[in-house]
Design a protein around this motif. Sequence first.
Motif, PDB file in Angstrom:
ATOM      1  N   THR A 158       0.721  -1.144   0.329  1.00 19.61           N
ATOM      2  CA  THR A 158       0.172  -0.053  -0.347  1.00 19.61           C
ATOM      3  C   THR A 158       1.172   1.478   0.753  1.00 19.61           C
ATOM      4  OG1 THR A 158      -1.171  -1.551   1.229  1.00 19.61           O
ATOM      5  CG2 THR A 158      -2.628   1.131   1.081  1.00 19.61           C
ATOM      6  N   ALA A 159       1.988   1.282   1.001  1.00 18.20           N
ATOM      7  CA  ALA A 159       2.774   2.360   1.075  1.00 18.20           C
ATOM      8  C   ALA A 159       3.793   2.681  -0.184  1.00 18.20           C
ATOM      9  CB  ALA A 159       3.429   2.316   1.978  1.00 18.20           C
ATOM     10  N   ILE A 197       1.395   3.927  -3.091  1.00 15.23           N
ATOM     11  CA  ILE A 197       1.185   5.763  -2.570  1.00 15.23           C
ATOM     12  C   ILE A 197       1.839   6.374  -2.861  1.00 15.23           C
ATOM     13  CG2 ILE A 197       0.192   7.120  -1.518  1.00 15.23           C
ATOM     14  CD1 ILE A 197      -1.677   4.890  -0.043  1.00 15.23           C
ATOM     15  N   ILE A 198       3.437   6.211  -2.825  1.00 15.26           N
ATOM     16  CA  ILE A 198       4.542   7.144  -2.611  1.00 15.26           C
ATOM     17  C   ILE A 198       4.859   6.868  -4.284  1.00 15.26           C
ATOM     18  CG2 ILE A 198       6.600   7.042  -2.596  1.00 15.26           C
ATOM     19  CD1 ILE A 198       6.007   6.078   0.701  1.00 15.26           C
ATOM     20  N   LYS A 218       1.632   6.682  -7.009  1.00 16.94           N
ATOM     21  CA  LYS A 218       0.845   7.537  -6.513  1.00 16.94           C
ATOM     22  C   LYS A 218      -0.745   7.383  -6.570  1.00 16.94           C
ATOM     23  CE  LYS A 218       4.344  11.064  -7.801  1.00 16.94           C
ATOM     24  NZ  LYS A 218       4.987  10.654  -7.060  1.00 16.94           N
ATOM     25  N   LEU A 219      -0.965   6.547  -6.887  1.00 19.71           N
ATOM     26  CA  LEU A 219      -2.310   5.540  -6.649  1.00 19.71           C
ATOM     27  C   LEU A 219      -2.768   5.848  -5.342  1.00 19.71           C
ATOM     28  CD1 LEU A 219      -3.196   2.775  -8.479  1.00 19.71           C
ATOM     29  CD2 LEU A 219      -2.995   1.738  -6.063  1.00 19.71           C
TER      30      LEU A 219
END
Lengths: 182, 179
Positions: free
Chosen positions: B132-133, B136-137, B140-141
């Motif tokens: 997940t992290a 996102i990082i 860019k989700l």
Amino acid sequence: MVFFELFYTFLIIGLFTFGGGYAMLSLIQNQIVVEKGWITAQQFTDIVAISQATPGPVGINSATYVGYMVPHNMGYSELSCIAGSVCATIAVVIPSFIIVLTICRLYNKFKNSGLFTSLMKNLRPVVIGMIAAAAGILITPENFFHYSSWLLLTGAFISCYFFKTNPIWVIVAGGVIGLLIY
Amino acid sequence: MFTLGGGYAMIPIIDREVVKKRSWLEQEEFMDILAIAQSAPGLLIVNISIFAGYRLRGKRGSVAATIGSCLPSFLIILAIALFFVGFKENIYVDKFFKGVRPVVVALIAVPVIDMIKKSNLNIFRALIAVATAAAIIWLKLSPIYILLTGAVLFFLSRWAGGLKREKGRSEKSDKQVDS
């Protein structure tokens, strides 16, 4: 219409805040900074710092502040900025309001099902990843422009994690060190 | 108003004010409210206020309690925002925040570690957190899509589990009929 968009965005943020204020920070960062580009990463960092050093829930504080800053960055008047902060604050609590009141009505059903509690437990790893990412995204070249920034990060981490120092004092200490060395 | 350090710091204060001092709620009732507030989306304090207000005075009560729990923060932040707008170009404010920004990263990282310790993750769950992290990082989700996917998977597995259980139950009853 910026207020409409601001309201809608914070409605979504409120709806998806599973896991408290820090999860909300991660969503605000994603929606407002990354996707919409309404405020800069640096402004967001400052807003988080002020929200943590101010009484009240971090989520509400930062929603109010971001709601103020978005019209401000677009060059709107002070009155519009205040309207923006009202919009964001109200929008962010509306989903909770509807959902909690619904649960109240169906209280006895929910009491035994444990469905939502179980959902929350299962989403825990995602929430942890989200918040970790929020911290990671803040490590920008602008925020860490000097090697001393890394020392400040390490120092703050040690005092918060091992000595359980109150976040306000860590923020004030960081600021005072900044005043002295930069 | 006197909450520093987020939601969990406020629980003993609400407990003291609402349960012990004013006896608006029974201790047991408060524990129930707490459990539900924790499992609904949103901020814990706001959820508790909505629920407690509703219990005491119905819909109007919940509106009043919500406003009461947000208004002090709102006013203080507004005052700070108005104050800082005047100091935007101030060199000392700039220096102060240059020192503060790295600290903020630490302040967000600490609750992450506390959460990891509290939720004793197995390898599978730890992998989900890391993925997940990373998504996102670097990809860019949006966390929203990841949460939605997680929730859909949860309900699907619940539903599949429910079917299996029902099947098991009907098989069992078949056997009982046989015997």
